[in-house]
Design an enzyme around this catalytic site. Structure first.
Site, PDB file in Angstrom:
ATOM      1  N   ASP A   1     -45.563  -2.488  17.992  1.00 51.59           N
ATOM      2  CA  ASP A   1     -46.620  -3.493  17.864  1.00 51.59           C
ATOM      3  C   ASP A   1     -47.916  -2.795  17.495  1.00 51.59           C
ATOM      4  OD1 ASP A   1     -44.608  -5.059  18.810  1.00 51.59           O
ATOM      5  OD2 ASP A   1     -45.714  -5.877  20.512  1.00 51.59           O
TER       6      ASP A   1
ATOM      7  N   HIS B   1     -40.106   2.618  18.156  1.00 52.82           N
ATOM      8  CA  HIS B   1     -38.694   2.631  17.820  1.00 52.82           C
ATOM      9  C   HIS B   1     -38.491   3.247  16.438  1.00 52.82           C
ATOM     10  CE1 HIS B   1     -37.657  -0.420  21.065  1.00 52.82           C
ATOM     11  NE2 HIS B   1     -38.985  -0.509  20.983  1.00 52.82           N
TER      12      HIS B   1
ATOM     13  N   SER C   1     -52.227   4.214  21.026  1.00 52.72           N
ATOM     14  CA  SER C   1     -52.469   5.311  20.097  1.00 52.72           C
ATOM     15  C   SER C   1     -52.151   4.857  18.685  1.00 52.72           C
ATOM     16  CB  SER C   1     -51.642   6.534  20.485  1.00 52.72           C
ATOM     17  OG  SER C   1     -52.103   7.664  19.788  1.00 52.72           O
TER      18      SER C   1
END
Length: 423
Positions: A205, A281, A392
């Site tokens: 996200d 991911h 981050s």
């Protein structure tokens, strides 16, 4: 009376700087029957440089000394600062610099007239011990909260950063013993469906800061602010390890990464805010063959700071995973930030980030081929890869044919599993 006037053209070496300071020495002698004044009567006098004024307009010796003495003392103190070691100089310059930028009406601007120069805002921000603060924040996150305090603390965080707890696998706030567990919460399986129609998906996200082709070995961290591709990824890895074709030595670093004729190099930068899902991911089906860890600063990677500090991503600590996919070179880089106590890669147990001691500009390499004696680490699209401790940035740099197209807009919000681009 004899008046001796001499300018100090070659002042003695000292740690302070006495520019344009002249000394008058007046030696009094008596006439025929008078006595000579002793050496202790000789008094130095400070005078500003410039042509001598008229007799009526020139202040007397005592008045000139009283006016010029504070500047002399301040020059000496500032000269002593310039002779200090760099860490001590930063420590002693901090209070004045902070006051210079905070006090209204330019209260400390007169100091600049006698040689003092404040640190720039960028230099001042870089001197903040962000690594120490991040380690302290990481320790604080591990403290177990009392059951009665968990809901108020987490509710305040949810309200501040707009966290959607309906997507969390466990919605009960009392289940999370500390802040670290809450930051690394898992999502429901149906909350992030993985797009199977496109070749590259979003690994996390976040917000799209920039994307496009890599040009002239430069990558944009935000619009108009670039950094060097070689500084970001480090020297090229051996061709035997990466199974890449040997490029001619005269080619640029960008051309050496492109393994197939007719392909181009692309990049995509995704910023994870504190309220976003903190795991990342695999963005495609690829094979991870090498890990390179760059210790460094932990400055904020907020888009506003990224516009302010050039090559921010090259200064910050980062973990570069490189390998290959069906179209050639592929890399995913996790960039650390302030209060990100650690960057974790699930299949790499030897990785330790945010260590107390490190050498500036150094990096650590680890090969998943030579050390594990196998064909790298195969990753499937959407598979769990790693996590941050707060928020981050993820930077993708990969090779693809010229007809590869992004399905993005700069500044748009994106979620894990949504399409980044396809052929």
């Amino acid at each position: 009376m004899v008046r001796c006037y001499k300018a100090l053209s070659n002042p003695p070496p000292s740690c302070y700087n006495l520019h344009k300071v002249k000394i008058h020495v007046r030696r009094l002698r008596s006439g025929n029957g008078g006595s000579r004044s002793c050496a202790g009567d000789q008094q130095p006098q400070l005078e500003s440089p410039g042509p001598a004024g008229s007799a009526g307009g020139t202040p007397n010796r005592r008045t000139r000394f009283r006016l010029q003495f504070p500047q002399l003392a301040l020059r000496r103190r500032l000269g002593q600062l310039s002779c200090m070691s760099r860490p001590a100089l930063k420590l002693r310059s901090w209070p004045l610099t902070i006051l210079y930028y905070l006090l209204p009406f330019g209260a400390l601007k007169p100091l600049t007239r006698v040689g003092w120069r404040p640190m720039s805002r960028v230099a001042l921000y870089k001197s903040v011990p962000t690594r120490l603060l991040s380690r302290a924040w990481g320790r604080l996150n591990q403290v177990e909260l009392p059951t009665w305090l968990r809901k108020p603390v987490y509710s305040l965080y949810i309200w501040t950063f707009g966290v959607n707890m309906k997507e969390a696998a466990v919605e009960d706030l009392h289940h999370y013993r500390n802040l670290s567990e809450f930051f690394r919460r898992k999502l429901k399986p149906q909350a992030r469906p993985v797009c199977c129609l496109h070749s590259v998906i979003s690994p996390s996200d976040g917000k799209i800061l920039n994307f496009g082709q890599v040009k002239n070995c430069e990558v944009e961290q935000v619009k108009g602010v670039t950094y060097s591709l070689e500084s970001f990824l480090g020297p090229r890895i051996s061709t035997e390890e990466m199974h890449f074709s040997q490029a001619p030595p005269g080619n640029s670093f960008q051309q050496q990464l492109v393994t197939k004729e007719g392909n181009e190099l692309y990049h995509c930068v995704i910023y994870l805010a504190p309220g976003d899902y903190h795991c990342f991911h695999s963005p495609t089906d690829w094979r991870v063959s090498h890990r390179r860890h760059f210790p460094g600063s932990l400055m904020s990677v907020n888009p506003g700071v990224a516009r302010w500090i050039k090559e921010l991503f090259c200064h910050n600590e980062r973990v570069v995973l490189t390998g290959d996919w069906k179209h050639g070179f592929f890399s995913l880089t996790a960039v650390g930030a302030t209060n990100v106590g650690s960057i974790r890669i699930y299949f790499d147990q030897d990785l330790h980030t945010n260590s107390p001691c490190y050498s500036k500009g150094s990096y650590n390499d680890f090969s998943f081929i030579s050390n594990n004696n196998k064909e790298g680490i195969p990753m499937r699209k959407g598979e769990h890869l790693g996590e941050f401790n707060l928020g981050s940035t993820i930077v993708l740099i990969f090779e693809a044919p010229k007809d590869f197209k992004f399905h993005l807009k700069a500044g748009q919000k994106i979620r894990f599993g949504e399409a980044l681009g396809s052929l």
